[in-house]
Design a protein around this motif. Structure first.
Motif, short mmCIF file in Angstrom:
data_model
loop_
_atom_site.label_atom_id
_atom_site.label_comp_id
_atom_site.label_asym_id
_atom_site.label_seq_id
_atom_site.Cartn_x
_atom_site.Cartn_y
_atom_site.Cartn_z
N SER A 188 0.86 -1.18 0.00
CA SER A 188 0.00 0.00 0.00
C SER A 188 0.89 1.23 0.00
N SER A 189 0.40 2.30 -0.57
CA SER A 189 1.19 3.53 -0.62
C SER A 189 1.46 4.06 0.79
N GLU A 190 0.48 3.92 1.67
CA GLU A 190 0.64 4.41 3.05
C GLU A 190 1.77 3.68 3.77
N LEU A 191 1.83 2.37 3.59
CA LEU A 191 2.88 1.59 4.25
C LEU A 191 4.25 1.95 3.69
N LEU A 192 4.34 2.13 2.38
CA LEU A 192 5.61 2.51 1.77
C LEU A 192 6.07 3.88 2.28
N ILE A 193 5.14 4.82 2.35
CA ILE A 193 5.49 6.17 2.83
C ILE A 193 6.00 6.11 4.27
N ASN A 194 5.26 5.43 5.13
CA ASN A 194 5.66 5.34 6.54
C ASN A 194 7.01 4.64 6.71
N THR A 195 7.30 3.70 5.84
CA THR A 195 8.58 2.97 5.94
C THR A 195 9.76 3.91 5.76
N PHE A 196 9.63 4.90 4.87
CA PHE A 196 10.77 5.76 4.54
C PHE A 196 10.79 7.09 5.31
N ILE A 197 9.84 7.29 6.23
CA ILE A 197 9.86 8.51 7.04
C ILE A 197 11.18 8.58 7.82
N PRO A 198 11.90 9.70 7.75
CA PRO A 198 13.21 9.81 8.44
C PRO A 198 13.11 9.53 9.94
N ASN A 199 14.21 9.00 10.46
CA ASN A 199 14.36 8.73 11.89
C ASN A 199 13.43 7.62 12.40
N THR A 200 12.94 6.80 11.48
CA THR A 200 12.18 5.62 11.88
C THR A 200 13.08 4.40 11.68
N PRO A 201 12.80 3.28 12.35
CA PRO A 201 13.72 2.13 12.31
C PRO A 201 14.00 1.57 10.92
N LEU A 202 13.07 1.72 9.97
CA LEU A 202 13.21 1.06 8.67
C LEU A 202 13.53 2.01 7.51
N HIS A 203 13.77 3.29 7.81
CA HIS A 203 13.89 4.24 6.69
C HIS A 203 15.19 4.06 5.91
N ASP A 204 16.23 3.52 6.53
CA ASP A 204 17.48 3.27 5.81
C ASP A 204 17.38 1.96 5.02
N GLY A 205 18.10 1.89 3.93
CA GLY A 205 18.10 0.67 3.14
C GLY A 205 16.97 0.65 2.12
N ALA A 206 16.75 -0.51 1.53
CA ALA A 206 15.79 -0.65 0.44
C ALA A 206 14.59 -1.47 0.86
N VAL A 207 13.47 -1.19 0.22
CA VAL A 207 12.27 -2.02 0.33
C VAL A 207 12.26 -2.95 -0.88
N ILE A 208 12.02 -4.23 -0.66
CA ILE A 208 11.97 -5.19 -1.76
C ILE A 208 10.54 -5.71 -1.89
N ILE A 209 9.99 -5.59 -3.11
CA ILE A 209 8.61 -5.98 -3.38
C ILE A 209 8.60 -7.22 -4.27
N ARG A 210 7.80 -8.19 -3.87
CA ARG A 210 7.60 -9.40 -4.68
C ARG A 210 6.10 -9.53 -4.94
N GLY A 211 5.72 -9.47 -6.21
CA GLY A 211 4.29 -9.51 -6.53
C GLY A 211 3.59 -8.32 -5.93
N ASP A 212 2.54 -8.57 -5.10
CA ASP A 212 1.81 -7.47 -4.47
C ASP A 212 2.14 -7.37 -2.98
#
Length: 277
Positions: free
Chosen positions: A160-184
């Protein structure tokens, strides 16, 4: 000389033509693999070494010829080590060919609505770009990325777009590095990717962009990058990067890559293999 060439052509058989065509195609593919990589310069050096070896033989420079000939013998083993990344890319490229997949292997792909997946990605990228929030999103295709997924935090969540946005918000645990998507599904976040060895890239490109290019050099994945400094949107595939894309162009390119027609309702395609590794 011209008459001799005609005689050679006259004596050629079908298998000779096929033989030449195969060698020409292999050489062409080899050139494409090593072009604009460090292997290109090494390949030129090998050609020069071969010429010098033959030249020393003609000039009867026995000591020089002995050294060069032995260097070439040892060099075969060295080549396998030095060209290991390029050889891997060539073999993976062969394994990903449509002819091989359709005629020799049965691939059990999950059927996904890629138009919706791409829509969610583009909505997130648009927000991240406007907010100048750095992001790196990798779309897995036929080459499995399990070894890279394991370097991050497992999510295995519906995209979801919301989950992707929240993942990359600065100073959050997961914002560094890459997100890997498989299928949906978002398989993992905070993943570490290999950096490209390409020395011809612009100095403006930082670690995020070099990692995005690096993963596309070892696989057929597609990387979408948002610059943290400028908000610029980029896309990497096959070791090359396209920069300064607008969101409309990004969406069109992604839909085109996966052969989806946006104007024909539900768009189903085979993408996002379940890799058992």
């Amino acid at each position: 000389m011209f008459n001799g060439l005609i005689e050679i052509i006259k004596t050629m058989k079908i298998n000779d033509i096929v033989d030449i065509a195969i060698i020409a195609y292999v050489m062409y593919r080899l050139i494409l693999v090593i072009r604009k990589t460090r292997a290109e310069q090494l390949f030129k050096g090998i050609i020069i070494l071969l010429i010098l070896t033959k030249l020393s033989e003609w000039l009867q420079l026995r000591t020089v010829n002995y050294i060069l000939s032995n260097a070439m013998t040892v060099g075969v083993i060295a080549l396998l080590i030095v060209f290991q990344p390029e050889l891997r890319r060539a073999l993976e490229s062969l394994g990903r060919s449509e002819f091989i997949k359709r005629n020799f292997f049965i691939i059990n792909d999950d059927v996904q609505d890629i138009a919706d997946v791409i829509g969610e990605i583009c909505d997130a990228v648009q927000f991240l770009s406007r907010s100048k929030i750095g992001a790196l999103i990798v779309l897995e295709r036929n080459t499995g990325l399990n070894e890279l997924i394991e370097t991050g935090i497992s999510l295995d969540s519906k995209i979801s777009s919301e989950l992707l946005i929240n993942t990359f918000i600065p100073n959050t645990p997961l914002h560094d590095g890459a997100v890997i998507i498989r299928g949906d599904r978002i398989m993992a976040a905070g993943c570490f990717l290999p950096l490209t060895d390409n020395q011809n890239l612009s100095t403006e490109l930082g670690t995020r962009h070099r990692a995005a290019i690096g993963v596309t050099e070892i696989s057929d994945a597609v990387s979408v990058i948002v610059s943290e400094e400028t908000g610029t949107i980029s896309l990497a595939q096959n070791g090359r990067i396209s920069r300064h894309l607008d969101i409309k162009t990004l969406k069109e390119v992604l839909l085109s890559m996966f052969k989806v027609k946006e104007s024909k309702g539900p768009n189903w395609f085979k993408w996002g293999n379940k890799h058992a590794e």
